[in-house]
Enzyme design. Structure first.
Site, mmCIF file in Angstrom:
data_model
loop_
_atom_site.group_PDB
_atom_site.id
_atom_site.type_symbol
_atom_site.label_atom_id
_atom_site.label_comp_id
_atom_site.label_asym_id
_atom_site.label_seq_id
_atom_site.Cartn_x
_atom_site.Cartn_y
_atom_site.Cartn_z
ATOM 1 N N ALA A 82 1.091 -1.288 0.152
ATOM 2 C CA ALA A 82 -0.142 0.087 0.111
ATOM 3 C C ALA A 82 0.833 1.227 0.048
ATOM 4 C CB ALA A 82 -0.875 -0.003 1.320
ATOM 5 N N THR A 128 -6.968 -1.148 8.298
ATOM 6 C CA THR A 128 -6.416 0.069 9.398
ATOM 7 C C THR A 128 -7.164 0.608 10.247
ATOM 8 O OG1 THR A 128 -5.419 2.265 9.625
ATOM 9 C CG2 THR A 128 -6.266 1.673 7.649
ATOM 10 N N ASP A 129 -7.126 1.078 11.655
ATOM 11 C CA ASP A 129 -8.435 1.447 12.319
ATOM 12 C C ASP A 129 -8.707 2.643 11.811
ATOM 13 O OD1 ASP A 129 -6.002 3.101 12.879
ATOM 14 O OD2 ASP A 129 -6.212 2.877 15.154
ATOM 15 N N GLU A 130 -8.015 3.467 10.989
ATOM 16 C CA GLU A 130 -8.337 4.766 10.379
ATOM 17 C C GLU A 130 -9.625 4.647 9.736
ATOM 18 O OE1 GLU A 130 -5.362 7.670 8.919
ATOM 19 O OE2 GLU A 130 -3.847 6.878 10.236
ATOM 20 N N TYR A 154 -5.846 8.830 2.692
ATOM 21 C CA TYR A 154 -5.320 7.517 2.827
ATOM 22 C C TYR A 154 -6.313 6.586 3.203
ATOM 23 C CZ TYR A 154 -3.348 3.650 5.820
ATOM 24 O OH TYR A 154 -3.082 2.730 6.333
ATOM 25 N N LYS A 158 -8.344 3.135 1.868
ATOM 26 C CA LYS A 158 -8.270 1.787 2.619
ATOM 27 C C LYS A 158 -9.554 1.242 3.024
ATOM 28 C CE LYS A 158 -4.945 -0.163 4.225
ATOM 29 N NZ LYS A 158 -3.913 -1.266 3.547
ATOM 30 N N PRO A 209 8.859 18.010 15.259
ATOM 31 C CA PRO A 209 7.845 18.639 15.010
ATOM 32 C C PRO A 209 6.629 18.108 15.309
ATOM 33 C CG PRO A 209 8.997 17.550 13.225
ATOM 34 C CD PRO A 209 9.495 17.017 14.088
ATOM 35 N N ILE A 210 5.814 18.855 16.264
ATOM 36 C CA ILE A 210 4.568 18.283 16.920
ATOM 37 C C ILE A 210 3.517 18.903 16.152
ATOM 38 C CG2 ILE A 210 3.054 18.174 18.871
ATOM 39 C CD1 ILE A 210 5.506 17.010 20.133
HETATM 40 P P1 NAD Z 1 5.216 0.548 4.225
HETATM 41 O O1 NAD Z 1 4.917 1.974 3.551
HETATM 42 O O2 NAD Z 1 6.543 0.508 5.037
HETATM 43 O O3 NAD Z 1 5.187 -0.563 3.098
HETATM 44 C C1 NAD Z 1 4.514 -0.627 2.002
HETATM 45 C C2 NAD Z 1 5.095 -1.561 1.057
HETATM 46 O O4 NAD Z 1 4.259 -1.717 -0.109
HETATM 47 C C3 NAD Z 1 6.551 -1.105 0.578
HETATM 48 O O5 NAD Z 1 7.513 -2.161 0.750
HETATM 49 C C4 NAD Z 1 6.233 -1.045 -0.753
HETATM 50 O O6 NAD Z 1 7.470 -0.984 -1.677
HETATM 51 C C5 NAD Z 1 5.183 -1.914 -1.085
HETATM 52 N N1 NAD Z 1 4.394 -1.377 -2.373
HETATM 53 C C6 NAD Z 1 3.697 -0.049 -2.574
HETATM 54 N N2 NAD Z 1 2.914 -0.216 -3.732
HETATM 55 C C7 NAD Z 1 3.236 -1.335 -4.133
HETATM 56 C C8 NAD Z 1 2.579 -1.892 -5.279
HETATM 57 N N3 NAD Z 1 1.918 -1.402 -6.328
HETATM 58 N N4 NAD Z 1 3.050 -3.350 -5.545
HETATM 59 C C9 NAD Z 1 3.897 -4.134 -4.771
HETATM 60 N N5 NAD Z 1 4.302 -3.432 -3.558
HETATM 61 C C10 NAD Z 1 3.882 -2.166 -3.436
HETATM 62 O O7 NAD Z 1 3.875 0.463 4.913
HETATM 63 P P2 NAD Z 1 3.629 -0.397 6.244
HETATM 64 O O8 NAD Z 1 3.552 0.606 7.564
HETATM 65 O O9 NAD Z 1 4.434 -1.604 6.424
HETATM 66 O O10 NAD Z 1 2.181 -0.922 6.190
HETATM 67 C C11 NAD Z 1 1.731 -2.156 5.523
HETATM 68 C C12 NAD Z 1 0.290 -2.186 5.503
HETATM 69 O O11 NAD Z 1 -0.250 -2.271 6.634
HETATM 70 C C13 NAD Z 1 -0.379 -1.387 4.659
HETATM 71 O O12 NAD Z 1 -1.597 -1.960 3.772
HETATM 72 C C14 NAD Z 1 -1.066 -0.259 5.879
HETATM 73 O O13 NAD Z 1 -2.191 0.091 5.160
HETATM 74 C C15 NAD Z 1 -1.380 -1.168 6.646
HETATM 75 N N6 NAD Z 1 -1.374 -0.695 8.268
HETATM 76 C C16 NAD Z 1 -0.054 0.064 8.637
HETATM 77 C C17 NAD Z 1 -0.154 0.453 10.052
HETATM 78 C C18 NAD Z 1 0.940 1.153 10.539
HETATM 79 O O14 NAD Z 1 1.055 1.664 11.794
HETATM 80 N N7 NAD Z 1 2.059 1.224 9.821
HETATM 81 C C19 NAD Z 1 -1.258 0.151 10.753
HETATM 82 C C20 NAD Z 1 -2.454 -0.587 10.227
HETATM 83 C C21 NAD Z 1 -2.314 -1.160 9.077
HETATM 84 O O1 DAU Z 2 -3.569 4.103 12.764
HETATM 85 C C1 DAU Z 2 -3.048 3.253 12.117
HETATM 86 C C2 DAU Z 2 -2.187 4.052 10.765
HETATM 87 O O2 DAU Z 2 -1.137 4.526 11.425
HETATM 88 C C3 DAU Z 2 -1.650 3.292 9.495
HETATM 89 O O3 DAU Z 2 -2.753 2.847 8.991
HETATM 90 C C4 DAU Z 2 -0.885 4.265 8.682
HETATM 91 O O4 DAU Z 2 -0.374 3.422 7.763
HETATM 92 C C5 DAU Z 2 0.140 4.576 9.616
HETATM 93 O O5 DAU Z 2 0.864 5.659 8.807
HETATM 94 C C6 DAU Z 2 -0.199 5.546 10.893
HETATM 95 O O6 DAU Z 2 -1.028 6.725 10.417
HETATM 96 P P1 DAU Z 2 -0.862 7.870 11.625
HETATM 97 O O7 DAU Z 2 -1.145 9.150 10.748
HETATM 98 O O8 DAU Z 2 -1.523 7.696 12.932
HETATM 99 O O9 DAU Z 2 0.734 7.811 11.836
HETATM 100 P P2 DAU Z 2 2.016 8.897 11.873
HETATM 101 O O10 DAU Z 2 3.043 8.076 12.439
HETATM 102 O O11 DAU Z 2 1.972 9.942 10.319
HETATM 103 O O12 DAU Z 2 1.373 10.143 12.820
HETATM 104 C C7 DAU Z 2 1.093 9.479 14.398
HETATM 105 C C8 DAU Z 2 0.594 10.982 14.908
HETATM 106 O O13 DAU Z 2 1.829 11.815 14.891
HETATM 107 C C9 DAU Z 2 -0.573 11.231 14.263
HETATM 108 O O14 DAU Z 2 -1.315 12.127 15.304
HETATM 109 C C10 DAU Z 2 0.423 12.837 13.563
HETATM 110 C C11 DAU Z 2 1.648 12.862 14.649
HETATM 111 N N1 DAU Z 2 2.880 13.516 13.878
HETATM 112 C C12 DAU Z 2 3.242 12.645 13.036
HETATM 113 C C13 DAU Z 2 4.596 13.212 12.296
HETATM 114 C C14 DAU Z 2 5.187 12.411 10.981
HETATM 115 C C15 DAU Z 2 3.263 14.535 14.400
HETATM 116 O O15 DAU Z 2 2.757 15.302 15.484
HETATM 117 N N2 DAU Z 2 4.621 15.135 13.759
HETATM 118 C C16 DAU Z 2 5.006 14.366 12.676
HETATM 119 O O16 DAU Z 2 5.986 15.019 12.619
#
Ligand code: NAD
Ligand code: DAU
Length: 344
Positions: A82, A128-130, A154, A158, A209-210
């Site tokens: 993704a 995702t919970d989002e 995003y 999803k 950066p918050i």
């Molecule tokens: P990430 O960005 O680290 O990894 C995404 C991977 O997908 C990368 O390796 C990228 O190269 C690959 N990719 C992107 N487009 C592609 C395509 N068209 N074909 C094949 N591969 C492709 O993301 P992550 O944080 O590991 O998230 C993985 C999954 O989990 C996502 O579906 C995301 O929505 C979900 N998710 C993430 C979180 C989180 O907190 N990070 C929480 C809940 C769900």
């Molecule tokens: O909840 C699950 C999701 O968590 C996943 O589905 C997404 O793939 C993953 O990216 C993540 O999304 P968030 O937007 O919650 O994560 P992020 O780390 O970008 O931000 C976490 C919180 O921190 C959010 O409230 C935004 C804030 N933030 C983030 C960044 C990068 C800041 O305050 N400063 C920052 O520079």
């Protein structure tokens, strides 16, 4: 099982590949990854297991997908590929629609073709919970019954992919399940996300950066707990504990404000409070996520196992000790993003 993981070179994918290779019931692990900016071969470069194969390609390529499912005799898919970063989806929506929605459609059509020719392939769609939207301070945690209400591009892509997955299950009888997890943290996370970005900036004496007032709440799950949940869900779908079309939520009862997280990172890195910078809020910023995981406990016996204190201190140590990995992601693309987002 012969498992195809999509997006296995990313953060959660790479930990799921490692966990899958520890399962005696899994005889093949194929990782199909396009290696976008967040996919990194370094994440799995130490794997020396003949059950593992990497294929460089996109989920949007239906021919490659069909060929891989056929040649590798795949019977199960964990679909993680993704575009995953909310801020980037605010910057540009198109790649999110292409990968998250259309890429998922291509996988579903392919699985449907195999199903129609007599081969049933199980599919775990990682969501995702989002998709549930944002909670107020006193609201109860999301459950699998909470109506979906995505509030950023995003999350909308999803949610759309989740609905396609459920529609394919209902209409064509595919064996699919959807998982929804709250925020993950751990090693190998791309440092555009809160915890790795803050960890590296804290250690390097840079600004922290918050967004807005920093009082937004996330429910943090260690990536290994999520990966284990995905494997258990696959077993659950294959052994009938999970019915086709069902949703499973993963959370950790570990709600923290962003400001609390940053204070903990400052403590763990001996950074200075003065590094904190309050910056413009994320547009449409969700205030609070909280995930109930009663169903995961009851149906597949999943509970989070990694304690926050252990998980966060190991994560910070990992970023401190893995300079080579950090340098491997500091490409022009990453530096451009950081410049555009934070002004240098
Ligand atoms: P990430 O960005 O680290 O990894 C995404 C991977 O997908 C990368 O390796 C990228 O190269 C690959 N990719 C992107 N487009 C592609 C395509 N068209 N074909 C094949 N591969 C492709 O993301 P992550 O944080 O590991 O998230 C993985 C999954 O989990 C996502 O579906 C995301 O929505 C979900 N998710 C993430 C979180 C989180 O907190 N990070 C929480 C809940 C769900
Ligand atoms: O909840 C699950 C999701 O968590 C996943 O589905 C997404 O793939 C993953 O990216 C993540 O999304 P968030 O937007 O919650 O994560 P992020 O780390 O970008 O931000 C976490 C919180 O921190 C959010 O409230 C935004 C804030 N933030 C983030 C960044 C990068 C800041 O305050 N400063 C920052 O520079």
């Amino acid at each position: 099982m012969r498992v195809l993981l999509t997006g296995g070179s990313g953060f959660i994918g790479s930990h799921t590949v490692r966990m899958a290779l520890k399962e005696p019931g899994i005889s093949r692990v194929v990782n199909l990854d396009k290696l976008t900016y967040s996919g990194n071969l370094e994440n799995l470069c130490d794997i020396e297991d003949e059950r593992y194969r990497f294929i460089h390609g996109s989920i949007n390529d239906s021919e490659l997908l069909a060929e891989t499912l056929g040649n590798e005799e795949i019977d199960s898919i964990i679909h993680l590929a993704a575009e995953s970063h909310v801020d980037r989806s605010i910057d540009s929506v198109e790649p999110f629609v292409k990968t998250n929605i259309d890429g998922t459609r291509v996988i579903l059509e392919c699985v449907k073709d195999f199903f129609n020719s007599g081969k049933d392939i199980s599919l775990i769609h990682v969501s995702t919970d989002e998709v549930y939207g944002s909670l107020g301070p006193d609201d109860l945690a999301f459950t699998e019954e909470t109506p979906i209400s995505p509030r950023n591009p995003y999350a909308a892509t999803k949610a759309a992919s989740d609905m396609l997955v459920q529609a394919f299950s209902n209409t064509f009888g595919l064996k699919v399940a959807i998982t929804r997890c709250s925020n993950n943290y751990g090693p190998n996370q791309f440092p555009e996300k809160l915890i790795p970005l803050m960890a590296l900036n804290a250690m390097e004496g840079k600004g922290l950066p918050i967004y807005g007032d920093g009082q937004q709440i996330r429910d943090w799950v260690h990536v290994n707990d999520h990966a284990r949940g995905l494997i258990l869900t696959l077993f659950g779908l294959n052994n009938g504990k999970i019915k086709p079309g069902e949703v499973i939520n993963f959370g950790a009862d570990n709600e923290k404000t962003n400001l609390e997280i940053v204070h903990e990172i400052i403590d763990l890195t001996d950074a200075k409070l003065e590094q904190i910078e309050y910056v413009r809020d994320r547009p449409g910023h969700d205030r609070r996520y909280s995930m109930g995981f009663e169903k995961a406990k009851r149906v597949i016996g999943w509970e989070p196992e990694v304690s926050w204190n252990m998980g966060i201190s190991n994560t910070i140590s990992w970023y401190r000790e893995n300079e080579e990995w950090v340098n491997s992601i500091r490409t022009g693309e990453y530096l451009n993003w950081i410049n555009r987002q934070y002004g240098g």
